[in-house]
Scaffold this active site. Structure first.
Site, mmCIF file in Angstrom:
data_model
loop_
_atom_site.group_PDB
_atom_site.id
_atom_site.type_symbol
_atom_site.label_atom_id
_atom_site.label_comp_id
_atom_site.label_asym_id
_atom_site.label_seq_id
_atom_site.Cartn_x
_atom_site.Cartn_y
_atom_site.Cartn_z
ATOM 1 N N HIS A 66 0.845 -1.218 -0.138
ATOM 2 C CA HIS A 66 -0.043 0.097 -0.071
ATOM 3 C C HIS A 66 0.883 1.035 0.024
ATOM 4 C CE1 HIS A 66 -3.755 -2.291 0.708
ATOM 5 N NE2 HIS A 66 -2.833 -3.019 1.425
ATOM 6 N N ARG A 68 -0.259 4.322 -0.784
ATOM 7 C CA ARG A 68 -0.836 5.473 -0.301
ATOM 8 C C ARG A 68 -1.066 6.847 -1.063
ATOM 9 N NH1 ARG A 68 -3.433 1.828 2.662
ATOM 10 N NH2 ARG A 68 -2.374 1.639 4.882
ATOM 11 N N ASN A 98 -6.341 0.795 -3.461
ATOM 12 C CA ASN A 98 -7.076 1.457 -2.228
ATOM 13 C C ASN A 98 -6.733 2.716 -1.849
ATOM 14 O OD1 ASN A 98 -5.116 0.357 -0.679
ATOM 15 N ND2 ASN A 98 -6.323 -0.131 1.280
ATOM 16 N N ASP A 155 -8.795 -5.278 -2.526
ATOM 17 C CA ASP A 155 -8.171 -5.301 -1.551
ATOM 18 C C ASP A 155 -8.442 -4.111 -0.338
ATOM 19 O OD1 ASP A 155 -6.455 -6.641 0.613
ATOM 20 O OD2 ASP A 155 -5.107 -4.943 0.348
ATOM 21 N N HIS A 182 -9.118 -10.102 -1.236
ATOM 22 C CA HIS A 182 -9.246 -9.947 0.338
ATOM 23 C C HIS A 182 -10.287 -10.691 0.805
ATOM 24 C CE1 HIS A 182 -8.952 -7.124 3.960
ATOM 25 N NE2 HIS A 182 -10.150 -7.771 3.810
ATOM 26 N N HIS A 238 -2.983 -12.625 1.324
ATOM 27 C CA HIS A 238 -2.707 -12.583 2.954
ATOM 28 C C HIS A 238 -3.629 -13.444 3.675
ATOM 29 C CE1 HIS A 238 -6.184 -9.830 3.018
ATOM 30 N NE2 HIS A 238 -5.573 -8.739 2.701
ATOM 31 N N ASP A 311 1.889 -6.941 2.358
ATOM 32 C CA ASP A 311 0.891 -6.093 2.867
ATOM 33 C C ASP A 311 1.317 -4.881 3.536
ATOM 34 O OD1 ASP A 311 -1.854 -5.187 3.208
ATOM 35 O OD2 ASP A 311 -2.376 -6.764 4.698
ATOM 36 N N GLY A 330 -3.155 -2.327 10.015
ATOM 37 C CA GLY A 330 -2.078 -1.987 8.916
ATOM 38 C C GLY A 330 -0.605 -2.089 9.504
#
Ligand code: ZN
Length: 434
Positions: A66, A68, A98, A155, A182, A238, A311, A330
């Site tokens: 991720h 961001r 995401n 996800d 996910h 995951h 992840d 997270g």
């Protein structure tokens, strides 16, 4: 053009292990063999990287990061995430969709790929399965696939609607891309903040039962079987429970071509870590029981799980330091995954590298570029690992913009010494070059 000589290491890739130097010219490996130094170079024309005592391997590939950006640049940017990745030994990472906005159409894919172009890691993109990851209608998968997107996922959430997931699998088959799920039944998981079990009752924290994951794994195995004649490809993100891993093991034994990954925190930490209500241990799927941890390790050992994926999920301190039931789930992962895998799995080094490099490269559709083998004519995307160096995780010394590692203060063994991306040393002696 300055050649690059990686000298004195042991090359380990899918073809085996041998003592060899590696000579790189431009973006390509041009020779692998004993004592390559002095082959017609003057001092100015050759750059050396010392690999003494080290393993020279194909660069690692993370299926699950991720980054961001766009939208949450205070937690991570593509640049800082890529730097963390390179320091972790990765030459390629798949950025999860995401973001805000979600990566669900060609324009956002283009934006992320463009931002990744100048970074120290090969940043690839996973596209969303549904528009806005809302689980209601399919996203424009074809236009994203045209830009090279090979993995699609919502996800952060699973696709709840079985009919929509079936259509997505059919559509993905036609495009030749993979759906990555996910696995979480949102209704069953609702309101939970940690694994449902002895610790959640003791701590009085609402739990997420293992079955919330397992139900969707089982449903998607059924849907993968339904769409298998079309050539559908299903990847499970995951996985964290014994039941999920048993289901995937049985599906594979029956001949179904599904793949699956696990994250380092699911084979190194248990739900007991939550005892101090420190939200650094909050993650989704949650840290599970010791029996689940054992099942994840067994799944990695016997090939039920094809890949270790980080992840990597950075969160800004003001977000992550909220009370446990308000903090976002997270953990950071890119800079610690390699050492945790080397140190905690009790597997041969080549098998650990298979899980971190060439197997995920194949799942991501990157096997022509990443994951080796380290051989003449192949792209020079490499990492040099010192498997015996001992270091302590210092959150303030991480390259990630965030600090939410659950391993702060932990002593780990094994670390990246150098990373070479497209023939260029982007990490030298553990220091990022850009
Ligand atoms: Zn997820």
């Amino acid at each position: 053009m300055t050649d690059l000589l990686i000298r004195g290491g042991t090359v380990v890739d899918a073809t085996g292990s041998r003592r060899a130097d590696v000579l790189v010219r431009g973006r390509v490996v041009v020779a692998v063999g004993a004592d390559l130094d002095g082959t017609g170079h003057d001092a100015a024309g050759l750059r050396m990287l010392d690999a003494g005592g080290c393993v020279v391997a194909p660069g690692l590939v993370d299926l699950h990061a991720h980054l961001r950006q766009p939208g949450r640049e205070e937690a991570e940017t593509i640049e800082t995430g890529a730097r963390a990745a390179a320091l972790g030994g990765y030459t390629a990472i798949v950025a999860m969709p995401n973001t805000e906005p979600a990566i669900d159409c060609a324009s956002v894919v283009r934006e992320v790929l463009e931002l990744g172009r100048s970074s120290v890691c090969d940043v690839r993109v996973a596209g969303a399965i549904t528009k806005g990851r809302r689980g209601e209608e399919l996203a424009a998968m074809a236009e994203m696939a045209e830009l090279g997107v090979r993995l699609f996922t919502d996800d952060g959430a699973g696709v709840q609607d079985g009919r929509l997931m079936r259509r997505a699998l059919e559509y993905a088959s036609a495009l030749g891309v993979t759906l990555a799920q996910h696995c979480e039944d949102a209704c069953l998981a609702a309101g939970g903040h940690m694994h449902e079990g002895e610790w959640s009752s003791r701590l009085g924290v609402p739990g997420v039962p293992a079955e919330a994951e397992e139900l969707m794994v089982m449903r998607d195995i059924v849907l993968a079987r339904l769409t298998a004649p079309l050539g559908s490809r299903m990847h499970f993100l995951h996985l964290s429970t014994a039941g999920s891993i048993a289901a995937v093991r049985a599906a594979k034994a029956s001949g179904l071509a599904v793949t699956a990954e696990a994250a380092p925190h699911h084979f190194t930490l248990t739900d007991a870590s939550v005892a101090g209500y420190d939200s650094v241990f909050k993650v989704n799927p949650p840290l599970r029981s010791p029996a689940d941890v054992a099942a994840v390790k067994a799944g990695l050992a016997d090939g039920t799980l094809d890949a270790i994926a980080t992840d990597h999920a950075p969160h800004a301190p003001e977000e992550k330091e909220r009370p446990f039931d308000h903090a976002p789930p997270g953990m950071l992962g890119l800079e610690t995954a390699l050492a945790l895998s080397l140190g905690e799995l009790d597997l041969p080094l080549a098998q650990v590298l298979a899980l971190l490099s060439w197997q995920p490269a194949r799942i991501a559709g990157l096997e022509g570029v990443h994951g080796g083998p380290v051989a003449e004519g192949r792209p020079a995307n490499l990492c040099v690992i010192d498997p015996s160096v001992v270091w302590v995780v210092d959150p303030d010394a991480l390259a990630s913009r965030s600090r939410n590692t659950p391993y702060a203060g932990r002593k780990l063994t094994g670390r990246t010494r150098h990373t070479v991306l497209r023939g260029e040393p982007v990490v030298v002696d553990g220091e990022a070059q850009r």
